[in-house]
Design an enzyme around this catalytic site. Structure first.
Site, PDB file in Angstrom:
ATOM      1  N   ASP A 111       0.816  -1.214   0.000  1.00 47.30           N
ATOM      2  CA  ASP A 111       0.000   0.000   0.000  1.00 47.30           C
ATOM      3  C   ASP A 111       0.851   1.266   0.000  1.00 47.30           C
ATOM      4  O   ASP A 111       2.051   1.224   0.255  1.00 47.30           O
ATOM      5  CB  ASP A 111      -0.956  -0.005   1.205  1.00 47.30           C
TER       6      ASP A 111
ATOM      7  N   ASN B  71      -7.380  -2.624  14.408  1.00 49.33           N
ATOM      8  CA  ASN B  71      -8.798  -2.888  14.110  1.00 49.33           C
ATOM      9  C   ASN B  71      -8.981  -4.126  13.226  1.00 49.33           C
ATOM     10  O   ASN B  71     -10.057  -4.358  12.683  1.00 49.33           O
ATOM     11  CB  ASN B  71      -9.435  -1.663  13.430  1.00 49.33           C
TER      12      ASN B  71
ATOM     13  N   HIS C 189      -7.307  -4.730  10.387  1.00 45.51           N
ATOM     14  CA  HIS C 189      -7.063  -4.555   8.950  1.00 45.51           C
ATOM     15  C   HIS C 189      -5.779  -5.278   8.527  1.00 45.51           C
ATOM     16  O   HIS C 189      -4.902  -5.531   9.351  1.00 45.51           O
ATOM     17  CB  HIS C 189      -7.055  -3.074   8.541  1.00 45.51           C
TER      18      HIS C 189
ATOM     19  N   GLU D 169      -9.688  -1.851   5.406  1.00 45.21           N
ATOM     20  CA  GLU D 169     -10.322  -1.568   6.689  1.00 45.21           C
ATOM     21  C   GLU D 169     -11.569  -2.443   6.856  1.00 45.21           C
ATOM     22  O   GLU D 169     -12.075  -3.017   5.888  1.00 45.21           O
ATOM     23  CB  GLU D 169     -10.700  -0.078   6.747  1.00 45.21           C
TER      24      GLU D 169
HETATM   25  C1  F6R Z   1       1.598  -1.565   6.090  1.00 44.52           C
HETATM   26  C2  F6R Z   1       0.243  -2.063   6.195  1.00 44.52           C
HETATM   27  C3  F6R Z   1      -0.532  -2.037   7.466  1.00 44.52           C
HETATM   28  C4  F6R Z   1       0.289  -2.398   8.701  1.00 44.52           C
HETATM   29  C5  F6R Z   1      -0.576  -2.399   9.942  1.00 44.52           C
HETATM   30  C6  F6R Z   1       0.245  -2.608  11.188  1.00 44.52           C
HETATM   31  O1  F6R Z   1       2.094  -1.685   4.775  1.00 44.52           O
HETATM   32  O2  F6R Z   1      -0.277  -2.457   5.213  1.00 44.52           O
HETATM   33  O3  F6R Z   1      -1.602  -2.931   7.359  1.00 44.52           O
HETATM   34  O4  F6R Z   1       0.871  -3.657   8.517  1.00 44.52           O
HETATM   35  O5  F6R Z   1      -1.254  -1.190  10.059  1.00 44.52           O
HETATM   36  O6  F6R Z   1       1.093  -1.502  11.366  1.00 44.52           O
HETATM   37  P1  F6R Z   1       2.278  -1.540  12.407  1.00 44.52           P
HETATM   38  O7  F6R Z   1       3.209  -2.597  11.968  1.00 44.52           O
HETATM   39  O8  F6R Z   1       2.926  -0.169  12.309  1.00 44.52           O
HETATM   40  O9  F6R Z   1       1.676  -1.804  13.737  1.00 44.52           O
END
Ligand code: F6R
Length: 240
Positions: free
Chosen positions: A67, A135, A137, A142
């Site tokens: 992303d 959450n 995701h 989301e």
């Molecule tokens: C990042 C991504 C997100 C993160 C998730 C966890 O490329 O796609 O889904 O993997 O938000 O984020 P962290 O690792 O910062 O807790």
């Protein structure tokens, strides 16, 4: 789903790095689906150390990221393109032309999604690395995202904007929109590796382990994958 519980973040990162390093050694032209965020930082550090000490080569590897924020140029220090160079690509021998991420400043956003789906189709991933949102995701899919989604534009949930604000000077600087690989595209990877550490992931992990696949918890789609490994540290596993 194969669940590995580890003592702490170091052990989690070590186990994850073993999986990726083994794959790259066995298949030097592997296609790696990669993620940004705090979770994979320990893993990326270990890949860099291993590359320097043992010479594991990424010359023929392709890397496809999940992303990117809409509105941030790849040179912006908070862009995910920049994150990948700073934390991994600049320290290994990967060819940057073999690294792919959505273009956060593309003028035609719909065409950008289609371009990215084309890349995903051309380079089937041997493994897809994922972090877990508090959450539930995965990537920026989301809660409520359709299980059959491909690359699309998302409005980030308030909780995600809050979670990610720690990396910006001010919460008002966090982009509200992003491109993300869709859930269907994530599931097309041959193998999935989901990492979760820290107390703030414990609720999402518990829901994931005790629930059934539901679009309200995007990560729960992974139940339907035939080769999915989840690595947790003690804190993330504390509500199981
Ligand atoms: C990042 C991504 C997100 C993160 C998730 C966890 O490329 O796609 O889904 O993997 O938000 O984020 P962290 O690792 O910062 O807790």
């Amino acid at each position: 789903m194969n669940i590995i519980k580890t003592e702490d973040y170091d052990e989690l990162s070590e186990k994850a790095s073993e999986i990726i390093i083994k794959l790259v050694r066995n298949k030097p032209d592997a296609v790696l689906g990669l993620a940004t965020g705090s979770t994979p930082l320990g893993l990326y550090k270990r890949l860099v150390t291993d590359h320097k000490e043992h010479g594991t080569s990424y010359k023929k590897v392709r890397a496809v990221n999940l992303d990117e924020y809409i509105g941030l140029d790849k040179a912006h220090t908070q862009s995910y393109a920049y994150f990948m160079r700073k934390n991994l690509f600049d320290h290994i021998d990967i060819n940057l032309n073999n690294t792919y991420i959505e273009n956060g400043t593309a003028t035609d956003e719909q065409a950008e999604c289609e371009r990215y789906d084309g890349i995903l189709g051309r380079f089937p991933r041997d493994i897809q690395l994922l972090g877990l949102g508090s959450n539930g995701h995965i990537a920026f899919n989301e809660p409520g995202t359709k299980f059959d989604s491909t690359t699309h534009i998302v409005t980030l949930a308030d909780s995600t904007v809050k979670d990610n604000a720690r990396l910006f000077k001010d919460i008002s600087e966090v982009p509200r929109k992003a491109y993300t690989m869709g859930l269907k595209s994530i599931m097309q990877a041959k193998k999935i590796l989901l990492l979760a550490n820290g107390l703030n992931k414990a609720d999402a992990v518990a829901k994931l382990m005790y629930g059934k696949p539901t679009e309200e918890l995007p990560a729960s789609i992974l139940y339907n994958h035939k080769d999915c490994t989840v690595i947790l540290d003690q804190e993330a596993a504390s509500k199981l």
